[in-house]
Write an enzyme that holds these catalytic residues in place. Structure first.
Site, PDB file in Angstrom:
ATOM      1  N   ASP A  52       0.876  -1.171   0.000  1.00  0.00           N
ATOM      2  CA  ASP A  52       0.000   0.000   0.000  1.00  0.00           C
ATOM      3  C   ASP A  52       0.912   1.219   0.000  1.00  0.00           C
ATOM      4  O   ASP A  52       1.688   1.419   0.941  1.00  0.00           O
ATOM      5  CB  ASP A  52      -0.887   0.019   1.247  1.00  0.00           C
ATOM      6  CG  ASP A  52      -1.970  -1.052   1.193  1.00  0.00           C
ATOM      7  OD1 ASP A  52      -2.297  -1.509   0.086  1.00  0.00           O
ATOM      8  OD2 ASP A  52      -2.483  -1.433   2.254  1.00  0.00           O
ATOM      9  N   ASP A 103     -13.316  -3.530  -2.350  1.00  0.00           N
ATOM     10  CA  ASP A 103     -13.198  -3.436  -0.887  1.00  0.00           C
ATOM     11  C   ASP A 103     -14.583  -3.628  -0.293  1.00  0.00           C
ATOM     12  O   ASP A 103     -15.508  -2.885  -0.641  1.00  0.00           O
ATOM     13  CB  ASP A 103     -12.641  -2.060  -0.487  1.00  0.00           C
ATOM     14  CG  ASP A 103     -11.228  -1.835  -1.006  1.00  0.00           C
ATOM     15  OD1 ASP A 103     -10.499  -2.838  -1.172  1.00  0.00           O
ATOM     16  OD2 ASP A 103     -10.859  -0.676  -1.251  1.00  0.00           O
TER      17      ASP A 103
END
Length: 252
Positions: A11, A130
């Site tokens: 990330d 997500d």
């Protein structure tokens, strides 16, 4: 039987690798190119790069970062974050990405999935989803903008739609499990693999060797993604692969 893949995830926020819990409280864990090179040496099957703040901050895709990483590693790279057009996809592929991950952009511009698949092939287009369990409606809901904003979408039907539009792979993260190290959301991946026939990468919740074994024993996903356990050296990729082999799982 196809070999199961072990996929570390970076990330990235403003050119640095970050990690949080449930998508918040991010801490700095290092330089993307250095971390990527270390994962390649360990035998990672591929690497996922997600620019986790690009969409929220209305920034473009991280072409410079990918160029630096691609100059050092040769394993496949999946890149997402801040992609708004076919031109953005092309720039990342030219920089060294092998697959493009669309998340928020897939929700706001579903036609981008189709356009990307037509130009570069379905195998190149990954839709990242997500999801968070909604106790009130008893279903998985889709979130965008790095998990900050609820989309008016139920996750399983959204997965079916993006595959119909041309997505060749799904990268599905359980926000409830993200960074918690409490194990993968098996129910989520069982529902997804029953609904679509493209490879699924499971993400969110890995905390120990047994979590990988359980995921592949109890679901039909193609790959397990993990971040914290690898970044902090709690597990290595060779350890994970050896453990899976002992359980009879085919790995590279």
């Amino acid at each position: 039987m196809l070999a199961k893949r072990i996929v570390p995830c970076l990330d990235v926020d403003h050119g640095r690798v970050k990690k949080g819990v449930n998508f918040v409280d991010l801490t700095d864990v290092g330089d993307p190119a250095e971390i990527a090179a270390a994962y390649e040496q360990q035998g990672a099957d591929e690497l996922v790069f997600l620019d986790i703040t690009a969409t929220n901050e209305a920034r473009g895709a991280m072409v410079d970062t990918i160029e630096k990483v691609a100059a050092q590693v040769f394993m496949p790279l999946t890149v997402g974050g801040g992609i708004k057009s076919v031109a953005d996809m092309q720039a990342l592929l030219k920089a060294g990405a092998d697959k493009i991950a669309l998340n928020s952009a897939a929700v706001t511009q579903p036609e981008l999935i189709q356009a990307g698949a037509e130009k570069f092939g379905s195998q190149c287009i990954v839709v990242a989803i997500d999801v968070r369990w909604d106790e009130a409606t008893q279903e998985y809901r889709v979130y965008v903008n790095g998990g900050r904003k609820a989309a008016d979408l139920e996750a399983i039907s959204w997965a079916k739609k993006v595959v119909a539009l041309g997505a060749g792979e799904l990268l599905v993260t359980s926000m409830d499990r993200d960074g918690t190290k409490s194990g993968y959301d098996l129910k989520l991946y069982q529902a997804l693999t029953a609904a679509v026939n493209v490879p699924i990468v499971a993400s969110g919740g890995c905390g120990k060797l047994a979590d990988f074994n359980t995921l592949f024993a109890e679901t039909d996903v193609d790959a397990a993604l993990a971040a914290s356990v690898f970044h902090y050296g709690e597990l290595t990729i060779p350890q994970v692969k050896q453990s899976l082999r002992e359980q009879g799982v085919t790995v590279r």
